[in-house]
Design a protein around this motif. Structure first.
Motif, short mmCIF file in Angstrom:
data_model
loop_
_atom_site.label_atom_id
_atom_site.label_comp_id
_atom_site.label_asym_id
_atom_site.label_seq_id
_atom_site.Cartn_x
_atom_site.Cartn_y
_atom_site.Cartn_z
N UNK A 14 0.87 -1.18 0.00
CA UNK A 14 0.00 0.00 0.00
C UNK A 14 0.90 1.23 0.00
N UNK A 15 0.35 2.30 -0.45
CA UNK A 15 1.17 3.51 -0.56
C UNK A 15 1.79 3.85 0.79
N UNK A 16 3.05 4.15 0.75
CA UNK A 16 3.73 4.47 1.99
C UNK A 16 4.62 3.34 2.46
N UNK A 17 4.33 2.09 1.95
CA UNK A 17 5.19 0.97 2.34
C UNK A 17 6.59 1.22 1.80
N UNK A 18 7.62 1.05 2.62
CA UNK A 18 8.97 1.37 2.15
C UNK A 18 9.51 0.37 1.13
N UNK A 19 9.04 -0.85 1.21
CA UNK A 19 9.61 -1.89 0.34
C UNK A 19 8.52 -2.44 -0.58
N UNK A 20 8.87 -2.60 -1.86
CA UNK A 20 7.92 -3.25 -2.79
C UNK A 20 8.30 -4.74 -2.87
N UNK A 21 7.37 -5.62 -2.49
CA UNK A 21 7.70 -7.06 -2.60
C UNK A 21 7.63 -7.53 -4.06
N UNK A 22 8.57 -8.38 -4.41
CA UNK A 22 8.64 -8.86 -5.80
C UNK A 22 8.69 -10.38 -5.80
N UNK A 23 7.94 -10.98 -6.72
CA UNK A 23 8.08 -12.44 -6.93
C UNK A 23 8.80 -12.61 -8.26
N UNK A 24 9.92 -13.32 -8.19
CA UNK A 24 10.83 -13.39 -9.33
C UNK A 24 10.76 -14.79 -9.95
N UNK A 25 10.87 -14.84 -11.26
CA UNK A 25 10.83 -16.14 -11.92
C UNK A 25 12.13 -16.91 -11.66
N UNK A 26 12.02 -18.18 -11.33
CA UNK A 26 13.23 -18.99 -11.11
C UNK A 26 14.04 -19.07 -12.40
N UNK A 53 16.85 -1.52 -6.17
CA UNK A 53 16.35 -0.14 -6.35
C UNK A 53 15.59 -0.07 -7.66
N UNK A 54 14.35 0.34 -7.54
CA UNK A 54 13.52 0.45 -8.74
C UNK A 54 13.35 1.93 -9.08
N UNK A 55 13.64 2.26 -10.34
CA UNK A 55 13.38 3.62 -10.77
C UNK A 55 12.27 3.58 -11.81
N UNK A 56 11.12 4.11 -11.43
CA UNK A 56 9.96 4.07 -12.31
C UNK A 56 9.80 5.47 -12.92
N UNK A 89 11.28 6.60 -7.14
CA UNK A 89 12.25 5.56 -6.79
C UNK A 89 11.70 4.74 -5.63
N UNK A 90 11.89 3.45 -5.72
CA UNK A 90 11.40 2.55 -4.66
C UNK A 90 12.50 1.57 -4.32
N UNK A 91 12.42 1.09 -3.09
CA UNK A 91 13.28 -0.04 -2.71
C UNK A 91 12.41 -1.29 -2.88
N UNK A 92 13.03 -2.34 -3.33
CA UNK A 92 12.26 -3.58 -3.53
C UNK A 92 13.04 -4.77 -3.01
N UNK A 93 12.31 -5.86 -2.76
CA UNK A 93 12.99 -7.08 -2.29
C UNK A 93 12.27 -8.29 -2.87
#
Lengths: 394, 213
Positions: free
Chosen positions: A140-152, A181-184, A192-196
């Protein structure tokens, strides 16, 4: 002394037609062996292919795209809402969901840890269609980290080219601890967002982000967003259903064949063993018919004696039972031998053809035993009815 | 057990043929324990009558009852129970297993509902003079010997009625008397009835009633 078959045996011409009797025994043995082995093989195939399949909760998830040809190149080959609704209404499709794509540009990098950055695409899909969804996969907006599911597959690809670019190879565990680091950027600005990476997906070849994140960025970074998707995931009970495959061909949809490969191989193998089982059933039926001819001939040849036994007070019920019972030990022997042979064949299959596959049980499946017992009961019952009917006709 | 006849007439009888008969078209009962002698000339339906009583044929009008049960309603299964326990027969045409030995012919009947021990077969065979034939094939025996085999076979089971259809036709006088005596002894032991049909009166058969067919 109680009356038994031994007492009435001299009054029946049982010694004759030995050839047809033995032929029917052999036929029955071969037929039962074929049937039992096929059932066991069916189970073996199921066990061996289960883990490789894309199935989850008894369903197959397949990705489809529109086939790109020279004719439709350059046109909009994305799925419309009508296309998706049409997919959902098909009886062989349980559900369908589009893979929504980013309309804005995304650049990903790993900071100082890995001096590498690249433009990527991100997508979002209904979480019911993702094979691995950790609880942390929401934003949700304001969350510091964007969760990502990555393809194996993508991670594997990275590890292939990483050494030649002097980049470190990454295990799944290390990859999940990396800060990305995501730059959209889009027409309306840049963020800019941090992602994991929170999970890896075997099923979906993509970089998945929560739907809420994608929608927000699309809306806020671009002037106009076309929400149509290039890829759609469908959920079906059987990816090898001919109706489904025909429908996809007819609609000119392209299926990710890799994901259904094992299902197709399994389908072919199961068809082969089903064919063998059908042949086994046919042989059993022929053997039973042959044996019934033998019994009918036996009764016809002993007709006068059997008639006299009935006249003297022998009960037709007792005679039918006794004559039919005479072959129970023979049938039991045949069935036991075929069960043991099936076990032996299963052992051979396990030890010589599939030595490293521990998922196969040492013993044959319980359904094989149940079928064997049912066949025994069926054979004895058929004989009893046949003898009884023939005696009543006398 | 009681056997009752209610206006029994063979369907193949011409009109009037049954007139004057003491059995055909009559209502009559046979009780356990009384011996009945039925005398009839050839062609008057002796064998048919015995077959009707034993339930082998059903081509008659009227009713035959075993203890008030109409035997036309019996199936083979039900007959088998009566034939094992209550009613035994000696056929005029003997009906033996000709390809089997004499012993097998007798033992197959004894085993069905054993009344006597095995040794009794030998004793009876000895009494009727066929002891030496026991191990021989039945079809190697003379008709007279076969008649005695059929008599001994009929006596291997419990019965209330013993039906005899001209049982002595091929026996000499001495053997007839011996066979009759044996059957009477066996019937008395069971307090059973003998219903005997023959062409003429048999003096040495002690019967309570004589009926003309």
């Amino acid at each position: 002394m109680e009356l038994s078959y031994k007492n009435i045996a001299p009054f029946l011409s049982a010694g004759q037609n030995k050839a047809s009797r033995w032929l029917s025994y052999i036929g029955l043995g071969v037929g039962v062996l074929l049937l039992l082995s096929s059932i066991q093989m069916y189970h073996n195939i199921n066990h061996l292919i289960r883990d490789k399949n894309t199935r989850k909760n008894g369903a197959d998830f397949i990705s489809i795209t529109k086939t790109i040809t020279n004719e439709n190149m350059g046109k909009d080959n994305r799925f419309t809402d009508t296309d998706i609704n049409d997919l959902k209404t098909q009886p062989f499709i349980d559900d369908a969901a589009p893979l929504k794509a980013n309309a804005f540009k995304v650049n990903a990098g790993a900071g100082d840890m890995i001096p590498f950055s690249t433009d990527i695409f991100v997508e979002a899909i209904n979480t019911n269609f993702i094979d691995t969804v950790p609880e942390s996969f929401h934003w949700i907006e304001g969350d510091p980290i964007v969760p990502v599911i990555f393809s194996t597959d993508f991670l594997e690809m990275y590890n292939v080219f990483a050494p030649s670019w002097d980049l470190p190879q990454l295990s799944e565990k290390t990859a999940t601890s990396l800060q990305i680091f995501l730059r959209c950027s889009g027409q309306k600005g840049e963020r800019q967002y941090k992602a994991r990476i929170v999970a890896f997906s075997d099923r979906i070849n993509s970089v998945l982000v929560p739907e809420s994140f994608l929608e927000k960025q699309n809306k806020e970074l671009e002037e106009e967003v076309n929400a149509k998707a290039s890829r759609v995931f469908i959920k079906t009970k059987d990816a090898n259903n001919p109706d489904l495959l025909n429908y996809l061909v007819q609609k000119n949809y392209h299926v990710n064949k890799d994901k259904t490969k094992f299902g197709r191989v399994k389908g072919v193998l199961q068809s082969i063993v089903s064919g063998l089982a059908g042949f086994g059933v046919l042989v059993i039926l022929l053997a039973l018919v042959l044996f019934s001819f033998y019994l009918q001939l036996l009764i016809a040849k002993s007709k006068d004696n059997l008639q006299l036994l009935l006249t003297l007070g022998y009960s037709p019920k007792w005679l039918s039972k006794t004559v039919a019972k005479k072959w129970i030990p023979v049938y039991i022997t045949i069935i036991i031998c075929t069960v043991l042979l099936t076990q032996l064949l299963h052992w051979g299959f396990q030890h010589f053809l599939m030595p490293a596959r521990e998922e196969l049980s040492f013993f044959i499946d319980w359904t094989v035993i149940v079928i064997a017992v049912l066949l025994l009961i069926l054979s004895v019952a058929i004989n009893y009815r046949l003898v009884k009917k023939s005696l009543h006709k006398l | 057990m009681q056997i009752s006849l209610q206006q029994v007439v063979p369907v193949f009888f011409e009109t009037g043929k049954a007139d004057g008969s003491q059995l055909w078209n009559q209502t009559i009962s046979f009780n356990k324990g009384e011996n009945i002698h039925i005398i009839a000339p050839s062609g008057s339906g002796k064998t048919s009558f015995i077959h009707f009583l034993y339930g082998l044929r059903k081509d008659y009008f009227g009713k035959i009852l075993y203890d008030n049960n109409d035997i036309k309603t019996f199936d083979v299964e039900k007959f088998s129970i009566w034939r094992q326990q209550n009613i035994s027969i000696i056929f005029q045409d003997l009906r033996l297993f000709t390809q089997q030995t004499v012993w097998q012919n007798l033992e197959i009947k004894r085993l069905l509902s054993p009344y006597h021990k095995e040794s009794k077969i030998t004793a009876m065979a000895k009494r009727l003079g066929i002891e030496s034939k026991l191990e021989k094939l039945c079809n190697t025996c003379s008709y007279g010997e076969q008649q005695r085999i059929a008599i001994i076979r009929a006596l291997q089971q419990p019965f209330d009625f013993l039906l005899l259809d001209e049982p002595f036709s091929h026996l000499d006088e001495s053997n007839r008397q011996k066979a009759m005596q044996l059957m009477e002894d066996e019937a008395a032991e069971r307090n059973a009835s003998i219903i005997l049909t023959d062409l003429k009166k048999i003096d040495y058969f002690k019967s309570e009633r004589i009926l003309y067919l």
